[in-house]
Write an enzyme that holds these catalytic residues in place. Structure first.
Site, PDB file in Angstrom:
ATOM      1  NE  ARG A   1      -7.624  -6.716   6.644  1.00 43.20           N
ATOM      2  CZ  ARG A   1      -6.614  -7.567   6.638  1.00 43.20           C
ATOM      3  NH1 ARG A   1      -6.304  -8.224   7.728  1.00 43.20           N
ATOM      4  NH2 ARG A   1      -5.915  -7.775   5.542  1.00 43.20           N
ATOM      5  NE  ARG A   2      -8.648   3.494  12.667  1.00 46.13           N
ATOM      6  CZ  ARG A   2      -7.596   4.206  13.023  1.00 46.13           C
ATOM      7  NH1 ARG A   2      -6.408   3.653  13.019  1.00 46.13           N
ATOM      8  NH2 ARG A   2      -7.728   5.454  13.395  1.00 46.13           N
TER       9      ARG A   2
ATOM     10  CG  ASP B   1      -1.842  -1.235   1.215  1.00 43.23           C
ATOM     11  OD1 ASP B   1      -2.186  -1.702   0.130  1.00 43.23           O
ATOM     12  OD2 ASP B   1      -2.161  -1.727   2.312  1.00 43.23           O
TER      13      ASP B   1
ATOM     14  CE  LYS C   1       2.518  -2.608  -4.247  1.00 43.50           C
ATOM     15  NZ  LYS C   1       2.146  -2.266  -2.875  1.00 43.50           N
TER      16      LYS C   1
ATOM     17  CD  GLN D   1       0.781  -9.205  -2.355  1.00 41.05           C
ATOM     18  OE1 GLN D   1       1.437  -9.858  -3.124  1.00 41.05           O
ATOM     19  NE2 GLN D   1      -0.466  -8.879  -2.597  1.00 41.05           N
TER      20      GLN D   1
ATOM     21  N   GLY E   1      -4.415  -4.536  -3.722  1.00 40.03           N
ATOM     22  CA  GLY E   1      -5.414  -3.506  -4.025  1.00 40.03           C
ATOM     23  C   GLY E   1      -4.660  -2.263  -4.437  1.00 40.03           C
ATOM     24  CG  HIS E   2      -2.044  -2.342  -6.929  1.00 38.63           C
ATOM     25  ND1 HIS E   2      -1.327  -3.125  -7.793  1.00 38.63           N
ATOM     26  CD2 HIS E   2      -1.682  -2.735  -5.692  1.00 38.63           C
ATOM     27  CE1 HIS E   2      -0.545  -3.950  -7.100  1.00 38.63           C
ATOM     28  NE2 HIS E   2      -0.748  -3.738  -5.825  1.00 38.63           N
TER      29      HIS E   2
ATOM     30  CG  ASP F   1      -0.198  14.415   0.161  1.00 40.26           C
ATOM     31  OD1 ASP F   1       0.542  13.570  -0.351  1.00 40.26           O
ATOM     32  OD2 ASP F   1      -1.408  14.204   0.422  1.00 40.26           O
TER      33      ASP F   1
HETATM   34  P1  GDP Z   1      -0.644   0.153  -3.548  1.00 36.71           P
HETATM   35  O1  GDP Z   1      -1.229  -1.109  -3.056  1.00 36.71           O
HETATM   36  O2  GDP Z   1       0.809   0.265  -3.248  1.00 36.71           O
HETATM   37  O3  GDP Z   1      -0.948   0.428  -4.999  1.00 36.71           O
HETATM   38  O4  GDP Z   1      -1.350   1.322  -2.722  1.00 36.71           O
HETATM   39  P2  GDP Z   1      -2.925   1.453  -2.360  1.00 36.71           P
HETATM   40  O5  GDP Z   1      -3.646   1.920  -3.573  1.00 36.71           O
HETATM   41  O6  GDP Z   1      -3.428   0.244  -1.678  1.00 36.71           O
HETATM   42  O7  GDP Z   1      -2.858   2.563  -1.234  1.00 36.71           O
HETATM   43  C1  GDP Z   1      -2.315   3.822  -1.485  1.00 36.71           C
HETATM   44  C2  GDP Z   1      -3.387   4.876  -1.153  1.00 36.71           C
HETATM   45  O8  GDP Z   1      -2.788   6.150  -1.108  1.00 36.71           O
HETATM   46  C3  GDP Z   1      -4.477   4.979  -2.218  1.00 36.71           C
HETATM   47  O9  GDP Z   1      -5.667   5.401  -1.589  1.00 36.71           O
HETATM   48  C4  GDP Z   1      -3.941   6.069  -3.137  1.00 36.71           C
HETATM   49  O10 GDP Z   1      -4.985   6.738  -3.846  1.00 36.71           O
HETATM   50  C5  GDP Z   1      -3.293   6.985  -2.148  1.00 36.71           C
HETATM   51  N1  GDP Z   1      -2.126   7.734  -2.628  1.00 36.71           N
HETATM   52  C6  GDP Z   1      -1.133   7.357  -3.471  1.00 36.71           C
HETATM   53  N2  GDP Z   1      -0.181   8.301  -3.542  1.00 36.71           N
HETATM   54  C7  GDP Z   1      -0.583   9.303  -2.727  1.00 36.71           C
HETATM   55  C8  GDP Z   1      -0.006  10.554  -2.341  1.00 36.71           C
HETATM   56  O11 GDP Z   1       1.078  10.945  -2.747  1.00 36.71           O
HETATM   57  N3  GDP Z   1      -0.711  11.314  -1.435  1.00 36.71           N
HETATM   58  C9  GDP Z   1      -1.909  10.926  -0.938  1.00 36.71           C
HETATM   59  N4  GDP Z   1      -2.522  11.721  -0.065  1.00 36.71           N
HETATM   60  N5  GDP Z   1      -2.478   9.756  -1.269  1.00 36.71           N
HETATM   61  C10 GDP Z   1      -1.815   8.949  -2.140  1.00 36.71           C
HETATM   62  P1  IMO Z   2      -0.826  -4.362  -2.138  1.00 39.02           P
HETATM   63  O1  IMO Z   2      -0.371  -4.948  -3.441  1.00 39.02           O
HETATM   64  C1  IMO Z   2      -0.975  -4.656   2.210  1.00 39.02           C
HETATM   65  C2  IMO Z   2      -1.041  -8.698   3.894  1.00 39.02           C
HETATM   66  C3  IMO Z   2      -2.303  -9.126   4.620  1.00 39.02           C
HETATM   67  C4  IMO Z   2      -1.691 -10.044   5.673  1.00 39.02           C
HETATM   68  C5  IMO Z   2      -0.569 -10.740   4.901  1.00 39.02           C
HETATM   69  C6  IMO Z   2      -0.957 -12.108   4.362  1.00 39.02           C
HETATM   70  O2  IMO Z   2      -2.111  -3.626  -2.215  1.00 39.02           O
HETATM   71  O3  IMO Z   2       0.284  -3.588  -1.496  1.00 39.02           O
HETATM   72  P2  IMO Z   2      -2.487 -12.864   2.308  1.00 39.02           P
HETATM   73  O4  IMO Z   2      -3.949 -12.628   2.024  1.00 39.02           O
HETATM   74  O5  IMO Z   2      -1.572 -12.334   1.257  1.00 39.02           O
HETATM   75  O6  IMO Z   2      -2.195 -14.298   2.639  1.00 39.02           O
HETATM   76  O7  IMO Z   2      -2.207 -12.033   3.666  1.00 39.02           O
HETATM   77  O8  IMO Z   2      -0.253  -9.876   3.826  1.00 39.02           O
HETATM   78  N1  IMO Z   2      -1.261  -8.223   2.507  1.00 39.02           N
HETATM   79  C7  IMO Z   2      -1.190  -6.938   2.155  1.00 39.02           C
HETATM   80  N2  IMO Z   2      -1.019  -5.825   2.892  1.00 39.02           N
HETATM   81  N3  IMO Z   2      -1.072  -4.576   0.864  1.00 39.02           N
HETATM   82  C8  IMO Z   2      -1.219  -5.683   0.094  1.00 39.02           C
HETATM   83  O9  IMO Z   2      -1.164  -5.649  -1.237  1.00 39.02           O
HETATM   84  C9  IMO Z   2      -1.329  -6.933   0.740  1.00 39.02           C
HETATM   85  N4  IMO Z   2      -1.506  -8.208   0.323  1.00 39.02           N
HETATM   86  C10 IMO Z   2      -1.444  -8.976   1.403  1.00 39.02           C
HETATM   87  O10 IMO Z   2      -2.960  -8.020   5.210  1.00 39.02           O
HETATM   88  O11 IMO Z   2      -1.083  -9.272   6.680  1.00 39.02           O
HETATM   89 MG    MG Z   3      -2.796  -1.750  -1.793  1.00 37.63          MG
END
Ligand code: GDP
Ligand code: IMO
Ligand code: MG
Length: 430
Positions: free
Chosen positions: A305-306, A14, A17, A226, A42-43, A335
């Protein structure tokens, strides 16, 4: 950036990416590739005020010049895959003719999900906190050599026989050991009858396609899912996912050699988060946690989840630089720190209340409990940086924060993200 690019999460996932993969994909990009994990990822992409969350399709797919590849290292839920394509269609992105799946990709079925849930529930307070997508059980089947692959759909007799064996194997455990309901073979087969032709049609030898790309001067972006600290070998075991999320996973997960990867870009956010259980040395609670969570919108993109939150940990990041050979870095969510008076960076750990600061990462559970982070405190800039696209427009103290991290990690920060939108991005050099 010349050549192929690997984009890898440097923390616990998260990091943003998805946004960066989408941002770096352009008219010169030919392939965007997912090579590990499954729909546990989740991207989030925000383009023209529209938010799209991708789970198994690679994030560059919104660019219509690009072919999306789901390589052999991914575990694929056919049902989820079809739903995601339909979701994109509703957003007016027709991607059906731009996806290739490896015929060696292992499939996730409902018995994997049932097992993931049953185990997590049984572990109770010792649970890993998985996404309950069936990822672990699907990779177990792969290693145990009883998994079913996309290419197996071409031999329907074999596929249906093995599927029945696997359903019996799982039902025995679900019913007799976990005391939960089993799954129904007939309904899985009927579902697969509806989906199989679509999967067969778009499956291919993706290892060969990606190798050929090299000789035809085609450009590839490899999208990590991940993060490094969740890697099955190098993460904080057992609180990890079940695949190799480090850059080394690209070679086995795609069936290509390391010379096909020109740049390795590590993505990290200006603080830390993790979802699920496990050690988190710089974790914060109370008002500061609420601040990070609200300002950074830190709720899981897959499960809602939080996320747990904490300060930036450069001990773990340094390890991440080493494990991945990052040649470039991207700092996201700058930011989110905008309102803070003081900003902390963890620069070492103190073990068992001693005066000795060290930067080694504990191995045993016992040791994780004995460490305490050592912080350096920097003044916050307390100015709005959202949407800044020019490095020179950043407040002096924000630049100071960036330079300090670069100094500690020994790697240049090429890209800085200042908001969730595709264009809220600073390029210093690429
Ligand atoms: P990923 O799994 O690495 O692709 O990241 P996620 O999408 O799960 O979580 C990143 C969260 O941060 C998403 O809600 C994005 O929209 C948000 N996000 C990404 N870059 C930025 C940033 O530079 N600033 C802020 N405020 N939010 C961002
Ligand atoms: P992205 O690509 C954050 C975490 C789960 C758990 C552990 C194992 O969005 O960064 P799993 O279901 O893979 O067997 O769970 O890995 N986890 C992630 N945490 N971002 C993810 O993907 C994750 N994918 C799995 O919360 O702790
Ligand atoms: Mg994610």
């Amino acid at each position: 950036m010349k050549g192929n690019i690997a984009i890898i999460g440097a923390q616990w996932g998260d990091e943003g990416k998805g946004k960066i993969v989408d941002f770096l994909t352009n008219k010169d990009t030919n392939y965007v590739v997912r090579y590990q994990g499954g729909h546990n990822a989740g991207h989030t992409l925000v383009v023209n005020e529209k938010k799209i969350v991708l789970h198994v399709l690679p994030s560059g797919i919104l660019h219509d010049n690009v072919t999306a590849v789901i390589a052999n290292g991914v575990v694929l839920s056919p049902v989820h895959f079809i739903n995601e394509i339909e979701m994109l269609q509703k957003h007016n992105y027709d991607v059906r003719n731009r996806i290739i799946i490896s015929q060696s990709c292992h499939l996730i079925f409902c018995y994997h999900i049932a097992m993931d849930i049953a185990r997590e529930n049984q572990y109770g307070k010792y649970s890993i906190g998985t996404t309950k997508c069936g990822i672990g059980p699907a990779y177990e089947d792969k290693i145990a050599r009883r998994g079913l692959r996309v290419g197996d759909l071409r031999d329907w007799d074999f596929f249906s026989r093995r599927l029945e064996d696997n359903v019996n194997y799982y039902n025995h455990q679900l019913i007799n050991f976990y005391h939960v309901s089993g799954v129904n073979y007939k309904s899985i087969i009927n579902e697969m009858i509806l989906i199989k032709d679509v999967l067969i049609k778009i499956s291919d030898d993706t290892s060969k396609i990606l190798e050929d790309a090299k000789y035809n001067n085609k450009l590839i972006i490899f999208e990590g899912a991940q993060g490094t600290l969740l890697d099955i070998d190098h993460g904080i075991y057992p609180y990890v996912t079940s695949s190799n999320s480090v850059s080394g996973g690209i070679c086995t997960g795609c069936g290509i050699g390391p010379s096909n990867i020109t740049n390795v870009l590590g993505v990290f956010k200006s603080y830390s988060t993790r979802v699920g259980s496990g050690p988190f040395p710089t974790e914060v609670f109370g008002d500061l946690d609420a601040y990070f969570c609200n300002k950074g919108n830190e709720f899981g993109s897959t499960t809602g989840r939080r996320r747990r939150t904490g300060w930036l940990d450069t001990v773990l990041l340094k390890k991440s630089v080493q494990l991945n050979s990052f040649s470039k870095l991207c700092l996201t969510k700058l930011d989110v720190l905008d309102d803070l008076e003081d900003i902390k960076i963890c620069i070492g750990y103190r073990y068992n209340n001693s005066d000795f600061k060290y930067d080694r990462i504990p191995f045993c559970h016992k040791d994780w409990k004995m460490i305490e982070p050592v912080y350096e405190t920097l003044h916050g800039w307390q100015e709005n940086t959202v949407g800044i696209t020019n490095f020179n427009d950043l407040p002096v103290l924000a630049k100071k924060f960036i330079f300090r991290i670069e100094k500690i990690l020994g790697v240049f920060i090429n890209i800085i993200s200042t908001g969730p939108n595709r264009n809220d991005t600073i390029i210093r050099s690429i």
